[in-house]
Design a protein around this motif. Structure first.
Motif, PDB file in Angstrom:
ATOM      1  N   TYR A 139       1.170  -1.532   0.068  1.00  0.00           N
ATOM      2  CA  TYR A 139      -0.126  -0.098  -0.204  1.00  0.00           C
ATOM      3  C   TYR A 139       1.022   1.271  -0.049  1.00  0.00           C
ATOM      4  O   TYR A 139       1.953   1.198   0.500  1.00  0.00           O
ATOM      5  N   ILE A 140       0.798   2.018  -0.904  1.00  0.00           N
ATOM      6  CA  ILE A 140       1.452   3.668   0.130  1.00  0.00           C
ATOM      7  C   ILE A 140      -0.256   4.756   0.222  1.00  0.00           C
ATOM      8  O   ILE A 140      -1.652   4.609  -0.273  1.00  0.00           O
ATOM      9  N   LEU A 141       0.827   5.060   0.972  1.00  0.00           N
ATOM     10  CA  LEU A 141      -0.587   6.517   2.614  1.00  0.00           C
ATOM     11  C   LEU A 141       0.108   7.301   2.513  1.00  0.00           C
ATOM     12  O   LEU A 141       1.081   7.581   2.610  1.00  0.00           O
ATOM     13  N   ASN A 142      -0.913   8.264   1.876  1.00  0.00           N
ATOM     14  CA  ASN A 142      -0.171   9.478   1.878  1.00  0.00           C
ATOM     15  C   ASN A 142      -0.919  10.664   2.295  1.00  0.00           C
ATOM     16  O   ASN A 142      -1.966  10.729   2.417  1.00  0.00           O
ATOM     17  N   VAL A 143      -0.410  10.891   3.893  1.00  0.00           N
ATOM     18  CA  VAL A 143      -0.589  12.122   4.886  1.00  0.00           C
ATOM     19  C   VAL A 143      -0.199  13.700   4.424  1.00  0.00           C
ATOM     20  O   VAL A 143       0.832  13.442   4.802  1.00  0.00           O
ATOM     21  N   SER A 167       2.677  21.715  -1.169  1.00  0.00           N
ATOM     22  CA  SER A 167       1.877  20.856   0.703  1.00  0.00           C
ATOM     23  C   SER A 167       3.498  20.007   1.429  1.00  0.00           C
ATOM     24  O   SER A 167       3.707  19.405   0.694  1.00  0.00           O
ATOM     25  N   SER A 168       3.378  20.468   2.412  1.00  0.00           N
ATOM     26  CA  SER A 168       4.310  19.069   2.928  1.00  0.00           C
ATOM     27  C   SER A 168       3.519  17.984   3.443  1.00  0.00           C
ATOM     28  O   SER A 168       2.402  18.165   3.662  1.00  0.00           O
ATOM     29  N   ALA A 169       3.782  16.641   3.116  1.00  0.00           N
ATOM     30  CA  ALA A 169       3.206  15.310   3.845  1.00  0.00           C
ATOM     31  C   ALA A 169       4.180  14.795   3.727  1.00  0.00           C
ATOM     32  O   ALA A 169       5.751  14.643   3.619  1.00  0.00           O
ATOM     33  N   ILE A 170       3.865  12.947   4.602  1.00  0.00           N
ATOM     34  CA  ILE A 170       4.684  11.983   4.727  1.00  0.00           C
ATOM     35  C   ILE A 170       3.828  11.038   3.936  1.00  0.00           C
ATOM     36  O   ILE A 170       2.428  10.895   3.563  1.00  0.00           O
ATOM     37  N   VAL A 171       4.672  10.206   3.317  1.00  0.00           N
ATOM     38  CA  VAL A 171       4.631   9.420   2.451  1.00  0.00           C
ATOM     39  C   VAL A 171       4.797   8.001   2.659  1.00  0.00           C
ATOM     40  O   VAL A 171       6.107   7.927   3.029  1.00  0.00           O
ATOM     41  N   TYR A 172       4.068   6.737   2.972  1.00  0.00           N
ATOM     42  CA  TYR A 172       4.165   5.560   3.107  1.00  0.00           C
ATOM     43  C   TYR A 172       4.125   4.139   2.373  1.00  0.00           C
ATOM     44  O   TYR A 172       2.907   4.353   1.468  1.00  0.00           O
ATOM     45  N   ASN A 186       6.248  11.242  -4.040  1.00  0.00           N
ATOM     46  CA  ASN A 186       8.195  11.912  -3.979  1.00  0.00           C
ATOM     47  C   ASN A 186       8.076  13.613  -4.270  1.00  0.00           C
ATOM     48  O   ASN A 186       7.867  13.594  -5.567  1.00  0.00           O
ATOM     49  N   ASN A 187       8.486  14.520  -3.430  1.00  0.00           N
ATOM     50  CA  ASN A 187       9.030  15.919  -4.087  1.00  0.00           C
ATOM     51  C   ASN A 187       9.836  16.404  -2.842  1.00  0.00           C
ATOM     52  O   ASN A 187       9.996  15.710  -1.578  1.00  0.00           O
ATOM     53  N   PRO A 188      10.392  17.382  -3.120  1.00  0.00           N
ATOM     54  CA  PRO A 188      11.299  17.737  -1.836  1.00  0.00           C
ATOM     55  C   PRO A 188      10.443  17.951  -0.515  1.00  0.00           C
ATOM     56  O   PRO A 188      11.328  18.302   0.969  1.00  0.00           O
ATOM     57  N   TRP A 189       8.957  18.382  -0.469  1.00  0.00           N
ATOM     58  CA  TRP A 189       8.710  18.666   0.374  1.00  0.00           C
ATOM     59  C   TRP A 189       7.999  17.502   1.347  1.00  0.00           C
ATOM     60  O   TRP A 189       6.845  17.647   1.876  1.00  0.00           O
ATOM     61  N   VAL A 190       8.076  16.473   0.252  1.00  0.00           N
ATOM     62  CA  VAL A 190       7.702  15.004   1.304  1.00  0.00           C
ATOM     63  C   VAL A 190       8.472  14.131   2.075  1.00  0.00           C
ATOM     64  O   VAL A 190       9.961  13.899   1.311  1.00  0.00           O
ATOM     65  N   SER A 191       8.006  13.832   3.136  1.00  0.00           N
ATOM     66  CA  SER A 191       8.748  12.459   3.839  1.00  0.00           C
ATOM     67  C   SER A 191       8.481  10.785   3.316  1.00  0.00           C
ATOM     68  O   SER A 191       7.706  11.026   3.546  1.00  0.00           O
ATOM     69  N   LEU A 192       9.184  10.407   2.923  1.00  0.00           N
ATOM     70  CA  LEU A 192       8.948   9.097   1.696  1.00  0.00           C
ATOM     71  C   LEU A 192       9.608   8.175   2.573  1.00  0.00           C
ATOM     72  O   LEU A 192      10.663   8.219   2.814  1.00  0.00           O
ATOM     73  N   GLN A 193       8.337   7.152   3.229  1.00  0.00           N
ATOM     74  CA  GLN A 193       9.489   6.327   4.144  1.00  0.00           C
ATOM     75  C   GLN A 193       8.773   5.000   4.104  1.00  0.00           C
ATOM     76  O   GLN A 193       7.895   4.615   3.157  1.00  0.00           O
TER      77      GLN A 193
END
Length: 198
Positions: A98-102, A111-116, A140-147
């Motif tokens: 799954y991908i979870l986009n928060v 906008s900043s976000a966390i993507v799991y 993913n982009n520079p404002w996103v934290s990808l985990q």
């Protein structure tokens, strides 16, 4: 799946003529969601993403909603789709990825976000590799934290902030090994049932 017929009518009575002026030879094929041909799916290189809802809807309270996407493949690797499902922990299944986009703040492109990228313990290695690639390329982009998370190693905020808390979910999908799809049709003038397979 949810599109009104108006979009198709707008195309056939307006846009189709413009396309015919641009292209010498034009074949128009109407395709419904979940009935796409392998030829159609091949254009997307297994990066076919189906989002829910409408385009250009204003987010409530100025923040984009949490999005949960499930990676599924029906019958063939070419038919891989990333389909948006309800953002709820009960939707998870250990057999899939799954991908979870928060989204964290704002409602624009920066906008900043966390993507799991969540990898189920029973998912196959090919799906695990693909979900990481799609998360990197499409979310993913520079404002996103990808985990990248493996099942069982999730931080608390994965469930409590994004998915409304921990809930029981399916841990296997053995039914897919026995599932068969049949089509019931009356188009030949009599009722027939035929198996659909790729």
């Amino acid at each position: 799946r949810k599109a009104p017929n108006m979009g198709w009518l707008t195309f056939t009575f307006g846009l189709e003529r413009k396309f015919k002026q641009l292209c010498r030879r034009l074949d128009v094929v109407r395709t419904h969601q979940q009935q796409e041909s392998l030829k159609f799916m091949a254009h997307f290189h297994r990066r076919f993403i189906i989002r829910d809802g409408k385009r250009n809807t204003k987010p409530e309270g100025g923040r984009q909603p949490v999005e949960l996407f499930e990676l599924r493949s029906n019958g063939s690797a070419l038919c891989t789709r990333l389909v948006q499902v309800k953002a709820d922990a009960s939707q998870l299944n250990s057999a899939f990825c799954y991908i979870l986009n928060v989204p964290l703040e704002g409602a624009n492109e920066t906008s900043s976000a966390i993507v799991y990228a969540w990898i189920g313990s029973g998912s196959d290695p090919d799906s695990a590799r693909l979900i990481e690639q799609i998360a990197e390329e499409k979310f993913n982009n520079p404002w996103v934290s990808l985990q990248v998370l493996t099942e069982g190693s999730e931080p608390d905020n994965f469930f409590w902030v994004a998915l409304g808390g921990r809930k029981p979910y399916d841990t296997e999908a053995d039914y897919l090994n026995y599932t068969r799809l049949f089509r019931c049709s009356n188009e030949k003038g009599y009722f027939t049932v035929s198996e659909k397979c790729t």
